[in-house]
Design a protein around this motif. Structure first.
Motif, PDB file in Angstrom:
ATOM      1  N   TRP A  91      72.850 -17.689   1.086  1.00  0.00           N
ATOM      2  CA  TRP A  91      72.435 -18.695   0.094  1.00  0.00           C
ATOM      3  C   TRP A  91      73.666 -19.397  -0.478  1.00  0.00           C
ATOM      4  N   LEU A  92      74.696 -18.632  -0.809  1.00  0.00           N
ATOM      5  CA  LEU A  92      75.927 -19.200  -1.361  1.00  0.00           C
ATOM      6  C   LEU A  92      76.650 -20.059  -0.331  1.00  0.00           C
ATOM      7  N   ALA A  93      76.666 -19.606   0.922  1.00  0.00           N
ATOM      8  CA  ALA A  93      77.354 -20.348   1.981  1.00  0.00           C
ATOM      9  C   ALA A  93      76.768 -21.738   2.157  1.00  0.00           C
ATOM     10  N   GLN A  94      75.492 -21.882   1.883  1.00  0.00           N
ATOM     11  CA  GLN A  94      74.823 -23.169   2.035  1.00  0.00           C
ATOM     12  C   GLN A  94      75.078 -24.096   0.854  1.00  0.00           C
ATOM     13  N   ARG A  95      75.752 -23.600  -0.176  1.00  0.00           N
ATOM     14  CA  ARG A  95      75.938 -24.392  -1.399  1.00  0.00           C
ATOM     15  C   ARG A  95      77.389 -24.499  -1.858  1.00  0.00           C
ATOM     16  N   ALA A  96      78.269 -23.679  -1.329  1.00  0.00           N
ATOM     17  CA  ALA A  96      79.662 -23.676  -1.776  1.00  0.00           C
ATOM     18  C   ALA A  96      80.587 -24.072  -0.636  1.00  0.00           C
ATOM     19  N   LEU A 112      75.115  -7.608   8.570  1.00  0.00           N
ATOM     20  CA  LEU A 112      75.261  -8.964   8.041  1.00  0.00           C
ATOM     21  C   LEU A 112      76.238  -9.822   8.832  1.00  0.00           C
ATOM     22  N   SER A 113      77.109  -9.162   9.585  1.00  0.00           N
ATOM     23  CA  SER A 113      78.161  -9.920  10.269  1.00  0.00           C
ATOM     24  C   SER A 113      77.598 -10.988  11.194  1.00  0.00           C
ATOM     25  N   GLY A 114      76.505 -10.673  11.877  1.00  0.00           N
ATOM     26  CA  GLY A 114      75.895 -11.655  12.765  1.00  0.00           C
ATOM     27  C   GLY A 114      75.372 -12.861  12.014  1.00  0.00           C
ATOM     28  N   GLU A 115      74.758 -12.622  10.861  1.00  0.00           N
ATOM     29  CA  GLU A 115      74.252 -13.731  10.046  1.00  0.00           C
ATOM     30  C   GLU A 115      75.392 -14.580   9.511  1.00  0.00           C
ATOM     31  N   VAL A 116      76.424 -13.919   9.048  1.00  0.00           N
ATOM     32  CA  VAL A 116      77.560 -14.620   8.453  1.00  0.00           C
ATOM     33  C   VAL A 116      78.307 -15.446   9.495  1.00  0.00           C
ATOM     34  N   SER A 117      78.326 -14.964  10.734  1.00  0.00           N
ATOM     35  CA  SER A 117      79.078 -15.660  11.790  1.00  0.00           C
ATOM     36  C   SER A 117      78.561 -17.071  12.036  1.00  0.00           C
ATOM     37  N   HIS A 119      78.112 -19.179   9.767  1.00  0.00           N
ATOM     38  CA  HIS A 119      78.629 -20.013   8.675  1.00  0.00           C
ATOM     39  C   HIS A 119      80.151 -19.922   8.655  1.00  0.00           C
ATOM     40  N   SER A 120      80.795 -20.992   9.018  1.00  0.00           N
ATOM     41  CA  SER A 120      82.254 -20.986   9.140  1.00  0.00           C
ATOM     42  C   SER A 120      82.975 -20.900   7.802  1.00  0.00           C
ATOM     43  N   ASN A 121      82.259 -21.114   6.719  1.00  0.00           N
ATOM     44  CA  ASN A 121      82.898 -21.112   5.397  1.00  0.00           C
ATOM     45  C   ASN A 121      82.788 -19.760   4.696  1.00  0.00           C
TER      46      ASN A 121
END
Length: 214
Positions: A91-96, A112-117, A119-121
């Motif tokens: 959620w934060l990655a999509q806004r910050a 979570l690593s797969g989900e986070v991957s 999002h490059s930020n």
């Protein structure tokens, strides 16, 4: 209490798997993020990271979530640090502009690593709770942060470490702030508190999330 929560989550997951509930999830995704329909759908997503991400929600108080969203909307270059990773990280990655999140649980970090991957930020770190590596992760990240989320373990210590890293005009989101073991640290931290109480995603009862600011 943990047994009750696990039992509740199991029941909600079983209901969510029923065919008619798929329609609720679809409708909820198209509804107001802070409205009753999205909140109701989140009740069936408790402890289910895939459903929470699909709904686009963090596990916080609804009003506090709205305040943070508005804060980030006004600061497109915001830098965020988060103690305790989860659906909120996405959620934060999509806004910050950038997010650094630290997680103590190795298995959860791998999950979570797969989900986070995607999002490059986002940078997702694993730090064990032994010693001070987890608490010190914010110093390791370096610099100042516009938003700091305290929603993991050892929250009182994390709050104390976070304050020197808070940028001018920055805010700290402290989740579950109604718990007695956190109240003294919040009161004595030197920041002002906006304490939100009411509807919270994933749970059927009202709960607390606080926004701390200078």
């Amino acid at each position: 209490m943990q047994l009750v929560k696990r039992s509740y989550a199991g029941v909600m997951h079983a209901i969510a798997d029923l065919g008619p509930m798929a329609k609720l999830t679809t409708l909820a995704r198209q509804s107001d993020e802070y409205g009753w329909l999205r909140w109701a759908a989140s009740l069936f997503a408790i402890h289910n990271i895939d459903r929470m991400i699909a709904l686009g929600l963090p596990w916080w108080n609804v009003a506090a979530t709205r305040e943070v969203a508005e804060y980030l909307r006004a600061r497109p270059n915001a830098r965020v640090f988060e103690y305790g990773a989860g659906a909120s990280t996405i959620w934060l990655a999509q806004r910050a502009a950038s997010v650094v999140s630290v997680e103590h649980h190795a298995g959860w970090h791998r999950r979570l690593s797969g989900e986070v991957s995607r999002h490059s930020n986002v940078r997702l770190d694993h730090r064990a709770l032994d010693g001070d590596a987890y608490i010190n992760a914010i110093d390791e990240a370096g610099g100042m942060f516009d938003l700091i989320v305290v929603d993991g373990r050892r929250r009182n210590e994390c709050l104390a470490r976070a304050i020197p890293r808070l940028s001018r005009g920055g805010i700290i989101l402290f989740d579950d702030s109604g718990r007695n073991r956190y109240r003294d640290s919040i009161r004595s931290c030197g920041l002002k508190e906006r304490r939100h109480f009411g509807r919270s995603y994933c749970v059927p009862y009202p709960d607390f999330t606080s926004i701390l600011h200078a």
